[in-house]
Design a protein around this motif. Sequence first.
Motif, PDB file in Angstrom:
ATOM      1  N   ASP A  76       0.859  -1.176   0.000  1.00 54.16           N
ATOM      2  CA  ASP A  76       0.000   0.000   0.000  1.00 54.16           C
ATOM      3  C   ASP A  76       0.898   1.230   0.000  1.00 54.16           C
ATOM      4  O   ASP A  76       2.118   1.113  -0.125  1.00 54.16           O
ATOM      5  CB  ASP A  76      -0.972  -0.004   1.189  1.00 54.16           C
ATOM      6  N   ILE A  77       0.301   2.407   0.126  1.00 61.82           N
ATOM      7  CA  ILE A  77       1.060   3.652  -0.009  1.00 61.82           C
ATOM      8  C   ILE A  77       0.852   4.503   1.249  1.00 61.82           C
ATOM      9  O   ILE A  77       0.120   5.503   1.239  1.00 61.82           O
ATOM     10  CB  ILE A  77       0.618   4.445  -1.266  1.00 61.82           C
ATOM     11  N   PRO A  78       1.454   4.137   2.375  1.00 64.09           N
ATOM     12  CA  PRO A  78       1.278   4.937   3.590  1.00 64.09           C
ATOM     13  C   PRO A  78       2.202   6.149   3.607  1.00 64.09           C
ATOM     14  O   PRO A  78       3.424   6.015   3.574  1.00 64.09           O
ATOM     15  CB  PRO A  78       1.637   3.952   4.706  1.00 64.09           C
ATOM     16  N   ILE A  79       1.625   7.333   3.637  1.00 62.53           N
ATOM     17  CA  ILE A  79       2.422   8.552   3.746  1.00 62.53           C
ATOM     18  C   ILE A  79       1.884   9.395   4.896  1.00 62.53           C
ATOM     19  O   ILE A  79       0.736   9.245   5.320  1.00 62.53           O
ATOM     20  CB  ILE A  79       2.431   9.373   2.440  1.00 62.53           C
ATOM     21  N   MET A  80       2.725  10.296   5.384  1.00 64.01           N
ATOM     22  CA  MET A  80       2.369  11.120   6.531  1.00 64.01           C
ATOM     23  C   MET A  80       1.777  12.447   6.064  1.00 64.01           C
ATOM     24  O   MET A  80       2.315  13.097   5.158  1.00 64.01           O
ATOM     25  CB  MET A  80       3.595  11.355   7.414  1.00 64.01           C
ATOM     26  N   ILE A  81       0.664  12.818   6.693  1.00 71.10           N
ATOM     27  CA  ILE A  81      -0.003  14.077   6.389  1.00 71.10           C
ATOM     28  C   ILE A  81      -0.365  14.765   7.705  1.00 71.10           C
ATOM     29  O   ILE A  81      -0.239  14.189   8.789  1.00 71.10           O
ATOM     30  CB  ILE A  81      -1.261  13.873   5.520  1.00 71.10           C
ATOM     31  N   HIS A  82      -0.827  15.988   7.602  1.00 75.04           N
ATOM     32  CA  HIS A  82      -1.206  16.767   8.779  1.00 75.04           C
ATOM     33  C   HIS A  82      -2.662  16.472   9.136  1.00 75.04           C
ATOM     34  O   HIS A  82      -3.575  16.758   8.363  1.00 75.04           O
ATOM     35  CB  HIS A  82      -1.016  18.261   8.481  1.00 75.04           C
ATOM     36  N   PHE A  83      -2.876  15.887  10.307  1.00 76.14           N
ATOM     37  CA  PHE A  83      -4.207  15.711  10.879  1.00 76.14           C
ATOM     38  C   PHE A  83      -4.474  16.905  11.798  1.00 76.14           C
ATOM     39  O   PHE A  83      -3.629  17.244  12.637  1.00 76.14           O
ATOM     40  CB  PHE A  83      -4.274  14.447  11.732  1.00 76.14           C
ATOM     41  N   TYR A  84      -5.632  17.514  11.683  1.00 68.92           N
ATOM     42  CA  TYR A  84      -5.976  18.612  12.580  1.00 68.92           C
ATOM     43  C   TYR A  84      -7.446  18.496  12.972  1.00 68.92           C
ATOM     44  O   TYR A  84      -8.274  17.997  12.203  1.00 68.92           O
ATOM     45  CB  TYR A  84      -5.695  19.975  11.929  1.00 68.92           C
ATOM     46  N   ARG A  85      -7.761  18.936  14.165  1.00 69.63           N
ATOM     47  CA  ARG A  85      -9.134  18.868  14.654  1.00 69.63           C
ATOM     48  C   ARG A  85      -9.945  19.987  14.016  1.00 69.63           C
ATOM     49  O   ARG A  85      -9.957  21.124  14.487  1.00 69.63           O
ATOM     50  CB  ARG A  85      -9.139  18.969  16.176  1.00 69.63           C
ATOM     51  N   LYS A  86     -10.642  19.639  12.943  1.00 66.67           N
ATOM     52  CA  LYS A  86     -11.352  20.661  12.181  1.00 66.67           C
ATOM     53  C   LYS A  86     -12.472  21.299  13.000  1.00 66.67           C
ATOM     54  O   LYS A  86     -12.793  22.482  12.798  1.00 66.67           O
ATOM     55  CB  LYS A  86     -11.893  20.082  10.880  1.00 66.67           C
ATOM     56  N   ASP A  87     -13.054  20.544  13.944  1.00 61.65           N
ATOM     57  CA  ASP A  87     -14.111  21.133  14.767  1.00 61.65           C
ATOM     58  C   ASP A  87     -13.567  22.267  15.626  1.00 61.65           C
ATOM     59  O   ASP A  87     -14.203  23.322  15.770  1.00 61.65           O
ATOM     60  CB  ASP A  87     -14.773  20.064  15.637  1.00 61.65           C
ATOM     61  N   LEU A  88     -12.361  22.073  16.168  1.00 63.02           N
ATOM     62  CA  LEU A  88     -11.761  23.107  17.016  1.00 63.02           C
ATOM     63  C   LEU A  88     -11.271  24.285  16.187  1.00 63.02           C
ATOM     64  O   LEU A  88     -11.407  25.446  16.602  1.00 63.02           O
ATOM     65  CB  LEU A  88     -10.606  22.505  17.823  1.00 63.02           C
TER      66      LEU A  88
END
Length: 506
Positions: free
Chosen positions: A215-227
């Motif tokens: 598969d193609i696991p890459i790192m991205i920015h997760f952010y709490r969109k609700d906050l």
Amino acid sequence: MLFNSILILIMRTTRRKFIKYAGAAAVSGLTAGLASYALMPSNSVADSMDSTTIGIGSFEVERYRPPDYLEFLDWLRSVSKPLSGQRIVIAMENEPFPRAMQRINSDFFNFSGILTEYELTPFLQNLSNIRLAVNTKSPTYDIFNIDGSQIATFSDDLIPPQELAELYPELTYPDFDVDGFDSIGWALSSKYPQDLIFSPYEKELNGSVVQWPQDIPIMIHFYRKDLYEKEGLEPARTWDEYYEDIKHFDNPNGGFYGAVSMAFVHPSITFEYLNHLHSFGGKIWEVADDNTLRCVMNSDEAVAALENFVRFARYSDPGSSSYSWDTVASAMANNRAANAIQFADYSSLMDNPNKSQTVGKWGYKLNPAGPAGSFTTFAGAGVGVSKYSRHPKESWLWLQWVSTTGAQVVALQDPLNNSAPNRKAVYDDPIIKQELETGKLQYLKVVKEALSTNRVGTLISHPKWPQAGAIMNSKLHETWRGYLTPREAVKTIQDEIDALGPVFTF
């Protein structure tokens, strides 16, 4: 339902192939079965299925199976009868994509009769188990997955797919599209030496294919969109903005932190640091014209990147120093942080109502940029057939099945699987297109965007990488904990890796 509207679309766009299966029911019981199988739940199994076979999920999901996939299954049934009842053992990391393939393994069993046992364990345990098996030339595992960074260690213990195709032409699907793999998985997970096709290297090493991409696991920015929405903020575009954001959201008295990081003495800390290192113009290795490697960590760019990385510790979950990718994901799901640089696959955990307190609350963006731009880290594995397997024929059939575009389309309909597919054609499937726009696959839009930039870092595999990687993991962790300054850390890394070489070959 969204699924039904998509199904109508698929039946219209693939009418000729669908009629091939549905319309032939009057003359072929097998084909009629295939037509009905196109919409069976993913874990429906034949009545005769061995109860000890592992691979069936505990829930049912109605999934559409593309016509090309049904054609493959029809072929699989036609060639596998002599192998029915045999058992193969598959060792893989316990991560979203392997779990998803385990849950749809009934497709493989129903059409081949081959029993499969999946051994899914955490990264380091899987690596240790496979190392023990190959060092003793044991047939314990017929198939195993190898992370791209470790491929140098195991390349001689795999039967290359091309060799399997030549050995067993009667068991090789004539329409299998080898050229359809995504270029990043093909270059960095399948070959040894790897082809370093992306910045900062952009150098092909003309390696040999020893396994196929998983598969193609890459790192991205997760952010709490609700906050972020509540505060009227946009997610960070630069590391400085990221720093200000995590300060803003940090609330340690409330058990909530601005960010969470992978800072344990584990390969995950080096993977996370690579996002910073390349974005500041640094790199671990210099690749010479003769394809030899020298460590170049003792640089101002590497120092600046490490200073950037560890400054986030003050506003991060204090458990970060003991976290790897799995535990970072758990912290995110348990509402402990507002931001993380994490592998996109783990969005599946965020959206699992049985395990997450933050369902629907995460957004996804490219990683923040440094002076050299925004970079992402790739940490993909490949999957191949063990040279010591007693069941290479059965294993070759499984490897082809798991690598079909259709199997990955089916797997991506799994609500617990948010991995990135290794087949380019998956993105052209009508279901996947629809889900990219309105459904659970929103994270894949960011994955595609990140890959399109060609700024993708990875760990370069060579025979001494396990020792060099251990040095990196240890010194980065010590710096996160405040035991070393970034300048001291990169010099120590350089000196200790040089002591292993200083010139490294493939």
